[in-house]
Design an enzyme around this catalytic site. Structure first.
Site, PDB file in Angstrom:
ATOM      1  N   GLY A 326     -46.284  17.650 -10.613  1.00 44.66           N
ATOM      2  CA  GLY A 326     -46.705  16.268 -10.467  1.00 44.66           C
ATOM      3  C   GLY A 326     -47.970  16.157  -9.654  1.00 44.66           C
ATOM      4  O   GLY A 326     -48.652  17.157  -9.392  1.00 44.66           O
ATOM      5  N   HIS A 330     -44.863  20.575  -7.043  1.00 42.54           N
ATOM      6  CA  HIS A 330     -44.111  21.180  -8.130  1.00 42.54           C
ATOM      7  C   HIS A 330     -42.617  20.973  -7.915  1.00 42.54           C
ATOM      8  O   HIS A 330     -42.148  20.786  -6.788  1.00 42.54           O
ATOM      9  CB  HIS A 330     -44.414  22.677  -8.218  1.00 42.54           C
ATOM     10  CG  HIS A 330     -45.880  22.991  -8.272  1.00 42.54           C
ATOM     11  ND1 HIS A 330     -46.642  22.788  -9.397  1.00 42.54           N
ATOM     12  CD2 HIS A 330     -46.722  23.467  -7.317  1.00 42.54           C
ATOM     13  CE1 HIS A 330     -47.899  23.137  -9.148  1.00 42.54           C
ATOM     14  NE2 HIS A 330     -47.971  23.552  -7.890  1.00 42.54           N
ATOM     15  N   LYS A 345     -38.246  19.581  -4.965  1.00 50.21           N
ATOM     16  CA  LYS A 345     -39.620  19.096  -5.104  1.00 50.21           C
ATOM     17  C   LYS A 345     -40.424  19.554  -3.892  1.00 50.21           C
ATOM     18  O   LYS A 345     -40.206  19.089  -2.767  1.00 50.21           O
ATOM     19  CB  LYS A 345     -39.634  17.573  -5.209  1.00 50.21           C
ATOM     20  CG  LYS A 345     -41.019  16.986  -5.384  1.00 50.21           C
ATOM     21  CD  LYS A 345     -40.957  15.479  -5.571  1.00 50.21           C
ATOM     22  CE  LYS A 345     -42.351  14.883  -5.750  1.00 50.21           C
ATOM     23  NZ  LYS A 345     -42.301  13.428  -5.955  1.00 50.21           N
ATOM     24  N   ASP A 449     -45.483   3.958 -10.377  1.00 50.03           N
ATOM     25  CA  ASP A 449     -45.795   5.054 -11.302  1.00 50.03           C
ATOM     26  C   ASP A 449     -44.695   5.224 -12.348  1.00 50.03           C
ATOM     27  O   ASP A 449     -44.215   6.335 -12.585  1.00 50.03           O
ATOM     28  CB  ASP A 449     -45.994   6.358 -10.524  1.00 50.03           C
ATOM     29  CG  ASP A 449     -46.804   7.393 -11.318  1.00 50.03           C
ATOM     30  OD1 ASP A 449     -47.457   6.996 -12.309  1.00 50.03           O
ATOM     31  OD2 ASP A 449     -46.773   8.577 -10.943  1.00 50.03           O
TER      32      ASP A 449
END
Length: 631
Positions: A326, A330, A345, A449
């Protein structure tokens, strides 16, 4: 019939009058009788349909007058009576329907009289088409109050007088057609200066004066100005204007504004500066630092996992464990000692610019620790060191929605999992999760987002909204003049919020993150799922955004899009008799996507309203007793 919500019998050969008993269906929300041979007048009993949202009677042989009782249908969003033989004036009760959001189409009838001033109350309407009638009088300047208007067609009538310059100041107007009228005077310069106008047709009127080739006019051809014999200008094919040799008459015109400007600068500027300096600034501070405390104990009470344990769980963060990347790092698949499958993450320190990495980590932790909802990803624990920061999250066995929408050879995805019913259920889940963030969370959150890669699917294909790295925590200023505009903190408001193709247009003009921006992104997501193309692909191929491309085909050219969607998402019980039902459901999803992606953020529905609509569609496609199958 008492529970009937939608009735679609368009494009048949039905004849005779519309039965007055149609008004005895109390829950009817969508009525489409278009493209038939129905005659007679529109029954007054339609006024009893208080839940009616869409009324499509176009392309019939209807006569008589528009019933004033339609003004009682206060939930009506779309009204299309075009291509009939309806007479009389436009009732002011109908013209004052503020609920109309998408379009009003009364074209190709025999209506007469002026445009009712009440039409200006439609401040959420996107398109108005009154063309090919016998309407007369002046074009009311009050139409400029329809601030969401993108399409206006009043051609082929007998309007007279001047064209109001205020129409050129409509902030979202893209198409204007006033051709074949008796309009006089000059074409206002506000149209040439419009930053949104893409097409205009002024032909066959009695306009006079000079036409510049500035702004939008530089892309117009002489066809847009034909039939105005007293027009001249720089448009190719148009007669050139004669030059006047004396310019002395311009001297007073130039001197007076210059004098006024000088006086304003000398006297008003110091006052304005003083007022600006003295203006109070509202600062909202939220939450404590997650790293507070020398012992590393902050506000989080999650189970502790060491950096070493994360290395063991992921095989040293090896490439075979990598399942995604992202904006800030990662995501790795890991297995803890108790055999729990997790997604880890890890934020990439190399992407830290001006503290954005640390801010992203804190924002995501802040959101995840304060929110609890079945459609939002939950946090298991965190691992935070000066040079390493990671979030440990549940591993979603079915991956992201993106993997299912765009399967590749690297990902073995069962495409049959995405039936149309499943897609609607997923979108409903996403709407539920985002609505919770906007309206019910202990701290209001703007996700910023929304996109397929940030929607994860568990073993039951339930959708969970993830990745809050650029989310905004918001509070609403109770004593501010713009009470509905959120004030953000712990954020970088100057940056665009989101991913290309999903970003709300107002963000590009410097507006701060808002719930309306999330609604826009959700609308793009709906349209992307139906069209089957990434928003960036449409940008490249069509020189347009995805929602504009769909809107240019809405509502009468959607058949190829709907057919493609039905082919892609095979219904679980695909039969000939149910095909029309599925087509209607897809059309409603497209309509909702268009509503969510309106240019004016104030005219978009709230996420709560979107939830209600998605839940209704979900019930329709998952509960056989609620499905409407029309033969």
């Amino acid at each position: 019939m008492a529970k009937l919500e939608r009735l679609y019998i368009s494009n048949n050969s039905l004849s005779g009058p519309i039965p007055s008993d149609i008004g005895n269906i109390p829950h009817l929300g969508l009525l489409d009788l278009s493209k038939n041979r129905l005659n007679g007048s529109i029954p007054n009993s339609i006024a009893n349909l208080s839940q009616l949202r869409k009324l499509l009677l176009y392309q019939n042989q209807l006569s008589g007058m528009i019933p004033t009782g339609l003004g009682n249908c206060t939930n009506l969003e779309i009204l299309d009576l075009s291509r009939n033989s309806i007479v009389g004036m436009i009732p002011y009760e109908v013209a004052g329907l503020r609920s109309l959001k998408l379009y009003l189409n009364l074209s190709s009838n025999h209506l007469h009289g002026p445009i009712p001033l009440e039409l200006s109350k439609m401040d959420m309407i996107q398109a108005i088409d009154l063309s090919s009638n016998d309407l007369s009088g002046f074009i009311p300047t009050q139409l400029s109050s329809c601030i969401a208007l993108e399409y206006l067609n009043i051609s082929k009538n007998i309007f007279q007088g001047t064209l109001p310059d205020s129409l050129g100041q409509l902030p979202y107007l893209q198409v204007l057609d006033v051709s074949y009228n008796n309009l006089t005077g000059q074409i206002p310069q506000t149209f040439s200066r419009s930053s949104t106008l893409k097409f205009a047709n002024f032909s066959y009127n009695s306009f006079t004066g000079n036409v510049s080739n500035d702004g939008i006019f530089s892309s117009l051809t002489v066809e847009s100005f034909l039939g105005n014999t007293r027009l001249c200008g720089m448009i190719h094919g148009m007669p050139r204007c004669r030059r006047r040799h004396s310019h002395l008459h311009l001297l007073p015109v130039l001197l007076i504004p210059l004098s006024i400007t000088f006086m304003v600068f000398v006297f008003a500027y110091p006052l304005a500066l003083k007022a600006r300096i003295g203006r109070p600034v509202m600062i909202l501070r939220g939450g404590r630092n997650i790293d507070e405390g020398a012992d590393g104990k902050g506000e989080y009470n999650y189970p502790r996992l060491s950096y070493k344990q994360l290395i063991e769980a992921t095989g040293g963060f090896c490439s075979s464990s990598l399942i995604g990347s992202g904006q800030f790092g990662h995501v790795y698949k890991g297995v803890l000692k108790d055999n729990t499958n997790v997604a880890i993450k890890v934020l990439d320190n190399s992407k830290s610019v001006g503290g954005d990495l640390s801010g992203s980590f804190k924002r995501e932790c802040e959101v995840l620790k304060r929110t609890r909802h079945r459609n939002l990803i939950k946090i298991i624990t965190i691992c935070s060191k000066p040079d390493f920061k990671a979030l440990v999250l549940p591993l979603m066995s079915n991956g992201s929605l993106e993997r299912h929408l765009y399967p590749t050879e690297d990902h073995s995805v069962n495409n049959r999992l995405l039936t149309l019913a499943r897609v609607i259920s997923i979108c409903s889940d996403v709407a539920e999760g985002v609505a919770y963030l906007h309206h019910h969370s202990p701290v209001r959150v703007v996700h910023c987002d929304l996109k397929p890669s940030n929607i994860l699917l568990d073993e039951n294909m339930t959708a969970l909204v993830a990745d809050f790295g650029i989310a905004r925590l918001v509070k609403f200023a109770e004593d501010d003049s713009s009470a509905n505009e959120p004030c953000s903190y712990n954020s970088t408001d100057a940056l665009l919020c989101g991913s290309i193709g999903y970003i709300a247009p107002e963000y590009g003009m410097g507006k701060r993150a808002s719930t309306q921006g999330d609604v826009f992104s959700f609308g793009v997501l709906l349209l992307e799922i139906i069209v089957g193309r990434r928003p960036t692909e449409v940008l490249v191929d069509q020189s347009s955004s995805l929602h504009e491309w769909v809107k240019s085909r809405f509502p009468n050219m959607l058949d190829p899009i709907i057919s493609h969607a039905l082919t892609r998402y095979v219904p679980p019980t695909a039969t000939t008799e149910s095909d029309q039902t599925w087509r209607d459901v897809v059309a409603e999803i497209v309509e909702l996507g268009v509503l969510c992606t309106q240019s004016n953020p104030c005219t978009r529905p709230s996420m709560l309203e979107v939830c209600i609509e998605m839940n209704r569609l979900k019930q329709c496609v998952t509960n056989p007793s609620l499905q409407i199958i029309l033969e």
